[in-house]
Write an enzyme that holds these catalytic residues in place. Structure first.
Site, PDB file in Angstrom:
ATOM      1  N   LYS A  77       2.117  32.924 -10.694  1.00  0.00           N
ATOM      2  CA  LYS A  77       1.326  31.761 -11.101  1.00  0.00           C
ATOM      3  C   LYS A  77       1.780  31.311 -12.490  1.00  0.00           C
ATOM      4  O   LYS A  77       2.160  32.144 -13.326  1.00  0.00           O
ATOM      5  CB  LYS A  77      -0.152  32.158 -11.109  1.00  0.00           C
ATOM      6  N   SER A 152      -7.867  28.321  -7.943  1.00  0.00           N
ATOM      7  CA  SER A 152      -6.816  27.656  -8.668  1.00  0.00           C
ATOM      8  C   SER A 152      -5.407  28.165  -8.340  1.00  0.00           C
ATOM      9  O   SER A 152      -4.428  27.482  -8.642  1.00  0.00           O
ATOM     10  CB  SER A 152      -7.053  27.808 -10.169  1.00  0.00           C
ATOM     11  N   SER A 176     -10.277  32.519  -7.688  1.00  0.00           N
ATOM     12  CA  SER A 176      -9.008  31.792  -7.581  1.00  0.00           C
ATOM     13  C   SER A 176      -7.874  32.496  -6.864  1.00  0.00           C
ATOM     14  O   SER A 176      -6.847  31.884  -6.610  1.00  0.00           O
ATOM     15  CB  SER A 176      -8.520  31.383  -8.968  1.00  0.00           C
TER      16      SER A 176
HETATM   17  N1  GLN Z   1     -12.962  27.691  -8.693  1.00  0.00           N
HETATM   18  C1  GLN Z   1     -13.430  28.441  -9.817  1.00  0.00           C
HETATM   19  C2  GLN Z   1     -13.468  27.577 -11.038  1.00  0.00           C
HETATM   20  O1  GLN Z   1     -13.133  26.455 -10.934  1.00  0.00           O
HETATM   21  C3  GLN Z   1     -12.616  29.668 -10.021  1.00  0.00           C
HETATM   22  C4  GLN Z   1     -11.470  29.493 -10.932  1.00  0.00           C
HETATM   23  C5  GLN Z   1     -10.679  30.741 -11.133  1.00  0.00           C
HETATM   24  O2  GLN Z   1     -10.968  31.783 -10.542  1.00  0.00           O
HETATM   25  N2  GLN Z   1      -9.700  30.664 -12.001  1.00  0.00           N
HETATM   26  O3  GLN Z   1     -13.814  28.006 -12.087  1.00  0.00           O
END
Ligand code: GLN
Length: 478
Positions: A77, A152, A176
């Protein structure tokens, strides 16, 4: 190469059917062919074939004695530091930023012989659940390109699902890794907080962030976790083998299902898949019981206070002077303001504002203090439940992958995290594996089941996941 597991690649290396050099060459061709459409990768490294040649030589010289991941392609990532490679967190503010050192997990992957392929797309600074918040265009879901891959870590999940790499590393602050794994039909693992070093990860919410693997099989996830985890003097929050009491694997697990959480906002056919999955677990000899977790559903409210608070503090460092893109201005304050105004996208700004607000003097006790108190109570609630069950099961996400633009309302998007954020707030580990498909617009879309274990129970999750899921892969291959 397409959809190969680590295990099958290793077999092919052992028998001489292929070599890391041949696999890396195929990987590059696969990305070249499919990624202009999918957009899973923001960068492919120039060094891929050099790394692969070294792996081929290492296997020839050392055979079985070569390190665990020798010649295995791995994508990272774009919020994981790699010395000399671009690390953008999919933000304009870091568009031209180059990593100054290797994250601890990168050092470990290199030492294990992995061939690092490139950096994957993501929601800007890991904020989002669809990859639509990337400053460099969204990633498409390889299962149905009209739909998001989740987020994400959407680029990481898509890179595995499209058959480019057998492993991609993601980060998980509120779901994410697990949610995109569920949307793309692959395996995603979020470790116990502290099991994996955060040194060299671009921080989002420091008390929540963990890095973990996206793979095709649970066995592969376990192997990669084994490589990247461990105490690290560079991250004082990392744990040791003795931090938590041992959590043993068992022949039959007592699996708790918080039914009250399943009633609202979950698509009926996702619930049906989940019920069918529970039947399979029962048929396999596990004991599935109802549990109550009244605080679980409160996790979302607590998360969307704690997380932005940490975001506002962690992202203060992007001031236009120390890192990345710098705007011009008459005064120093103007340089700060313009760099941040031009460099950050809308969702990042929304969270910085929210976080600054909940941490400000007049509101700290009312919001941040309350959310932290809820968090402590959630941890107690889980500890109590784990006295009577070994594992908790939920769907990973309430819906399958949605169409681009379908969750334009931020609150609707946040709702996708209902099952995943309690895990980060409490620090326990969780695994998502595919649990069948649901049909939308004539396409069979993957759904995921999430297993949650007590602190330090990472291996228990791998044990159940292997038994409940991996055999379906060999059946599908046969
Ligand atoms: N979807 C969640 C958020 O927007 C999780 C994000 C993540 O785990 N980085 O915060």
């Amino acid at each position: 190469m397409t959809k190969s597991t680590i295990a099958s690649l290793q077999d092919a290396y052992r028998t001489g059917a292929t070599t890391p050099t041949a696999v890396a060459t195929e990987t590059l061709a696969h990305i070249e062919k499919h990624d202009s459409d999918i957009n899973a990768f923001l960068d492919v490294y120039d060094s891929v074939l050099t790394q692969a040649d070294a792996a081929t030589a290492a296997l020839a010289a050392q055979g079985e004695a070569a390190p665990a991941l020798t010649g295995i392609p791995v994508a990272l990532k774009h919020n994981i530091m790699v010395a000399g490679e671009r690390v953008t967190a999919a933000s304009k503010i870091l568009e031209h930023y180059t990593g100054s050192f290797d994250a601890t997990i990168v050092t470990k992957l290199k030492a294990a012989g992995a061939v690092l392929i490139g950096g994957t797309n993501m929601d800007e600074f890991a904020m989002g659940g669809s990859t639509e918040n990337s400053a460099f265009g969204p990633t498409k879901n390889p299962v149905d390109p009209r739909r998001v891959p989740g987020g994400s870590s959407g680029g990481s999940a898509a890179a595995v699902a499209m058959g480019a790499v057998p492993v991609a590393i993601g980060t998980d602050t509120g779901g994410s890794i697990r949610q995109p794994a569920s949307y793309c039909g692959v395996v995603g693992f979020k470790p116990t907080y502290g099991a994996v070093s955060r040194s060299g990860l671009l921080a989002m919410g420091s008390s929540l962030d963990q890095a973990g693997p996206v793979t095709h099989s649970v066995a592969d996830a376990a192997l990669v976790h084994e490589v990247i985890s461990g105490h690290d003097p560079l991250d004082m929050t990392t744990i040791t083998d003795r931090t938590y009491p041992p959590v043993a694997a068992k022949e039959h697990y007592r699996i708790g299902v918080p039914r009250d959480v399943l009633t609202t906002g979950v698509d009926p056919d996702v619930v049906a898949n989940f019920e069918a999955h529970l039947k399979q677990l029962t048929a396999a000899g596990h004991d599935v019981v109802d549990i109550e977790l009244p605080l679980f559903a409160k996790g979302l409210a607590a998360y969307y206070i704690v997380m932005p608070a940490e975001v506002s503090s962690n992202l203060a460092r992007y001031d236009g002077l120390r890192y990345g893109t710098q705007a011009t201005g008459e005064t120093l304050l103007e340089v700060y303001e313009r760099s941040r105004a031009e460099g950050f996208g809308a969702e990042v700004k929304r969270r910085i504002l929210l976080g600054t607000y909940v941490l400000s003097a007049g509101y700290y006790d009312a919001y941040y203090g309350k959310a932290q108190a809820v968090r402590a109570l959630m941890r107690e609630e889980l500890a109590t439940v784990f006295q009577s069950v070994d594992i908790i099961a939920t769907p990973t996400a309430p819906t399958p992958a949605f169409a681009f633009g379908a969750q334009a309302d931020p609150l609707a998007m946040y709702q996708q995290d209902i099952f995943t954020v309690p895990v980060n707030l409490t620090g326990v580990p969780a695994l998502s594996t595919p649990m069948g498909t649901v049909t939308r617009e004539a396409v069979a879309l993957p759904t995921g089941v999430q297993y949650i274990a007590p602190h330090g129970g990472d291996n228990r999750l791998f044990d159940l996941g292997r038994r409940a899921y991996d055999h379906t892969l060999s059946q599908a291959a046969a």
